[in-house]
Design an enzyme around this catalytic site. Structure first.
Site, PDB file in Angstrom:
ATOM      1  CG  LEU A 100      79.691  15.183  61.281  1.00 11.87           C
ATOM      2  CD1 LEU A 100      79.873  15.339  62.789  1.00 11.87           C
ATOM      3  CD2 LEU A 100      78.939  13.903  60.975  1.00 11.87           C
ATOM      4  CG  ASP A 101      73.595  16.099  58.022  1.00 13.60           C
ATOM      5  OD1 ASP A 101      73.016  16.453  59.058  1.00 13.60           O
ATOM      6  OD2 ASP A 101      73.569  14.937  57.601  1.00 13.60           O
ATOM      7  CE  LYS A 102      71.608  25.074  60.718  1.00  9.54           C
ATOM      8  NZ  LYS A 102      70.978  26.218  60.007  1.00  9.54           N
ATOM      9  CB  ALA A 103      70.098  17.522  60.955  1.00 12.97           C
ATOM     10  CB  SER A 104      74.809  14.830  61.647  1.00 15.22           C
ATOM     11  OG  SER A 104      73.907  14.254  60.723  1.00 15.22           O
TER      12      SER A 104
END
Length: 230
Positions: A100-104
């Protein structure tokens, strides 16, 4: 056996992560730098950064889920600040299944079972992952239809997927593939920016009431159903 299979059997890392370690020349077989496609026997000495790696005695694999907070990076690399392994601080070696990307935020599975990673992650297996997404302006029927039918990003067209509106600025989407920052890129094609992206389901595993930053073991029922689909 091939070095990738050996490494996954040890529980040290996944087969994909093994490729990265080989490319970085961090794996040695009998004091020789490992190359892609190398094979090993059980009598061979395999090491990573000088640490010998051995196949563990047959232990029950670990399968846990975490409600990942925003700001945590899904990598096992210790030099990356706020990496997921440091955050969860589990008492034995595990690694995340996918990213999951860092912002998610939201559901991510972690395990020491290297064999299940590719089975879950490869798009051809059509395993569902469900997300709740909030965007910066009202969702329209045109947007929902366009997202559902496939969007041109990263020199390909995304697979058709199920998209449904939740409220004015929020929708759910079920993907069976995992391109880099896929949902964010898809939204941007239609002029939308993602304000919040939360994964709530991977196949039969749901986030449920798990609080942000908390983790739990999969139940026997969840694990049995998950493995039956692989």
């Amino acid at each position: 056996m091939r070095i990738n299979k050996f490494m996954s059997l040890t529980g040290y890392c996944s087969r994909r992560e093994t490729d990265r370690l080989i490319g970085a020349k961090r794996i040695m077989i009998n004091d020789k730098v490992c190359e892609q496609g190398d094979t090993v026997e059980l009598i061979d000495i395999v090491s990573v950064d000088g640490e010998q790696i051995k196949i563990k005695e047959k232990l029950k694999p670990v399968y846990i889920i975490l409600n990942k907070p925003v700001g945590i990076t899904c990598t096992a690399q210790p030099l990356v600040k706020k990496n997921i392994i440091e955050f969860i601080n589990y008492p034995q070696r595990i690694f995340p299944v996918g990213r999951l990307d860092k912002a998610s935020e939201g559901l991510i599975l972690l395990t020491d079972d290297g064999d299940i990673v590719n089975k879950i992650m490869h798009a051809e297996h059509n395993h569902e992952k469900e997300y709740i997404v909030r965007v910066d302006k009202p969702v329209t029927e045109t947007f929902i239809e366009g997202m559902s039918n496939g969007v041109e990003i990263l020199n390909t067209i995304t697979k058709q997927c199920a998209v449904s509106q939740i409220d004015d600025n929020e929708f759910s989407i079920i993907l069976t593939q995992g391109l880099n920052r896929q949902i964010r890129r898809m939204c941007k094609v239609f002029g939308y920016e993602v304000e919040r992206l939360q994964r709530i389901r991977i196949m039969n595993i749901t986030l449920g009431s798990l609080e942000v930053g908390e983790w739990r073991n999969l139940s026997e029922v969840e694990l049995s159903e998950l493995l039956s689909q692989l």
